[in-house]
Design a protein around this motif. Structure first.
Motif, PDB file in Angstrom:
ATOM      1  N   ASP A 247      -2.775   4.254  -3.313  1.00  0.00           N
ATOM      2  CA  ASP A 247      -4.035   4.234  -2.592  1.00  0.00           C
ATOM      3  C   ASP A 247      -4.003   3.154  -1.509  1.00  0.00           C
ATOM      4  N   SER A 248      -4.488   3.476  -0.320  1.00  0.00           N
ATOM      5  CA  SER A 248      -4.426   2.531   0.802  1.00  0.00           C
ATOM      6  C   SER A 248      -5.787   1.917   1.123  1.00  0.00           C
ATOM      7  N   LYS A 249      -6.696   1.873   0.139  1.00  0.00           N
ATOM      8  CA  LYS A 249      -8.058   1.396   0.398  1.00  0.00           C
ATOM      9  C   LYS A 249      -8.069  -0.025   0.937  1.00  0.00           C
ATOM     10  N   GLU A 250      -7.275  -0.915   0.355  1.00  0.00           N
ATOM     11  CA  GLU A 250      -7.275  -2.308   0.810  1.00  0.00           C
ATOM     12  C   GLU A 250      -6.793  -2.413   2.253  1.00  0.00           C
TER      13      GLU A 250
ATOM     14  N   TYR B 207      -3.257  13.065   1.538  1.00  0.00           N
ATOM     15  CA  TYR B 207      -4.059  14.279   1.457  1.00  0.00           C
ATOM     16  C   TYR B 207      -3.210  15.489   1.832  1.00  0.00           C
TER      17      TYR B 207
ATOM     18  N   LYS C  26     -14.701   1.390  12.470  1.00  0.00           N
ATOM     19  CA  LYS C  26     -14.509   2.762  12.015  1.00  0.00           C
ATOM     20  C   LYS C  26     -13.786   3.606  13.045  1.00  0.00           C
TER      21      LYS C  26
ATOM     22  N   SER D 121       0.736  11.059  -2.572  1.00  0.00           N
ATOM     23  CA  SER D 121      -0.536  10.343  -2.616  1.00  0.00           C
ATOM     24  C   SER D 121      -1.353  10.563  -1.352  1.00  0.00           C
TER      25      SER D 121
ATOM     26  N   ASP E  16      -6.914   0.006   4.485  1.00  0.00           N
ATOM     27  CA  ASP E  16      -7.952   0.623   5.318  1.00  0.00           C
ATOM     28  C   ASP E  16      -9.094  -0.357   5.590  1.00  0.00           C
ATOM     29  N   GLU E  17      -9.492  -1.097   4.557  1.00  0.00           N
ATOM     30  CA  GLU E  17     -10.566  -2.075   4.716  1.00  0.00           C
ATOM     31  C   GLU E  17     -10.154  -3.184   5.680  1.00  0.00           C
TER      32      GLU E  17
ATOM     33  N   GLN F   7      -6.753   9.797  -9.677  1.00  0.00           N
ATOM     34  CA  GLN F   7      -5.941   8.617  -9.383  1.00  0.00           C
ATOM     35  C   GLN F   7      -4.599   9.061  -8.814  1.00  0.00           C
TER      36      GLN F   7
ATOM     37  N   ARG G 169      -3.752  14.090  -2.794  1.00  0.00           N
ATOM     38  CA  ARG G 169      -4.855  13.236  -3.232  1.00  0.00           C
ATOM     39  C   ARG G 169      -6.094  14.032  -3.631  1.00  0.00           C
TER      40      ARG G 169
ATOM     41  N   SER H 262       0.815  -1.219   0.000  1.00  0.00           N
ATOM     42  CA  SER H 262       0.000   0.000   0.000  1.00  0.00           C
ATOM     43  C   SER H 262       0.847   1.267   0.000  1.00  0.00           C
TER      44      SER H 262
END
Length: 215
Positions: free
Chosen positions: A48-51, A106, A62, A104, A53-54, A134, A129, A44
């Motif tokens: 993007d660190s979405k995976e 914010y 949360k 990448s 984060d999930e 992207q 970001r 990551s």
């Protein structure tokens, strides 16, 4: 014709990647979960660190994820700028070489850190970001920062520590100087057409002086 420098932020200006890894595992372990493997975390980095984060969300919810980010941002304020980067920024100031940041992360997250380090006003622009659809390895962040510097891509050096970041800089047509951190020094950069890798501050200055005279 002048040259320019675009810095990555995380892992390049400060050692924030290692900090986040420690914070994530501290929070996971506090809730009775095992630590994440460094190899999984590295996937990551620089993008993007979405995976990731999930993954954290599924373990500690949360509020836990928010706690991780709050602690990370707070503790990053205790980190110092990497010494070779401090020297490089000072050199660029003295030689009137314009600088920008392309991250990448914010902007709203890293700007307080740059201000805390006394570096915020040293950059022509800071791109994050919020500015693109992207993030890295997409070249959009570097393309925007290149426009901000108003210098041809072939006359700009990108300072990066990750493969994702280096791919983004390569896609934007920049010269890449890879300066890995402790957490990225075993990444495989063999498919990256970089200008130089893991060189000393003195060697970077020699490159910049040579390019300035050539231009």
């Amino acid at each position: 014709m002048s040259i320019g420098i675009i810095f990555d932020f995380d892992g390049t200006i400060i050692d924030s990647e290692a900090n986040l890894y420690r914070v994530i595992n501290r929070n996971l372990e506090a809730e009775g979960h095992g630590a994440i493997e460094i190899s999984y975390y590295k996937s990551s980095i620089g993008t993007d660190s979405k995976e990731l984060d999930e993954y954290i969300l599924s373990r500690i919810g949360k509020e836990g994820l928010e706690s991780v980010m709050e602690e990370h941002l707070r503790t990053c304020l205790d980190l110092e700028c990497n010494d070779h980067i401090t020297k490089l920024i000072t050199f660029c100031e003295q030689e009137s070489i314009p600088m920008a940041v392309a991250t990448s992360s914010y902007r709203k997250h890293i700007e307080p850190m740059l201000k805390n380090l006394g570096l915020y006003d040293k950059f022509v622009a800071i791109r994050g970001r919020e500015d693109v659809e992207q993030v890295k390895p997409d070249p959009a962040l570097y393309q925007l920062a290149t426009e901000d510097l108003n210098i041809a891509p072939e006359n700009i050096f990108a300072i990066e520590d990750t493969v994702n970041g280096a791919l983004a800089a390569e896609g934007a047509g920049l010269n890449i100087i890879v300066l890995t951190s402790d957490i990225t020094n075993d990444m495989d950069f063999n498919n990256i057409n970089y200008y130089a890798k893991d060189i000393s501050y003195e060697e970077i200055i020699e490159i910049l002086n040579t390019e300035t005279k050539a231009n």
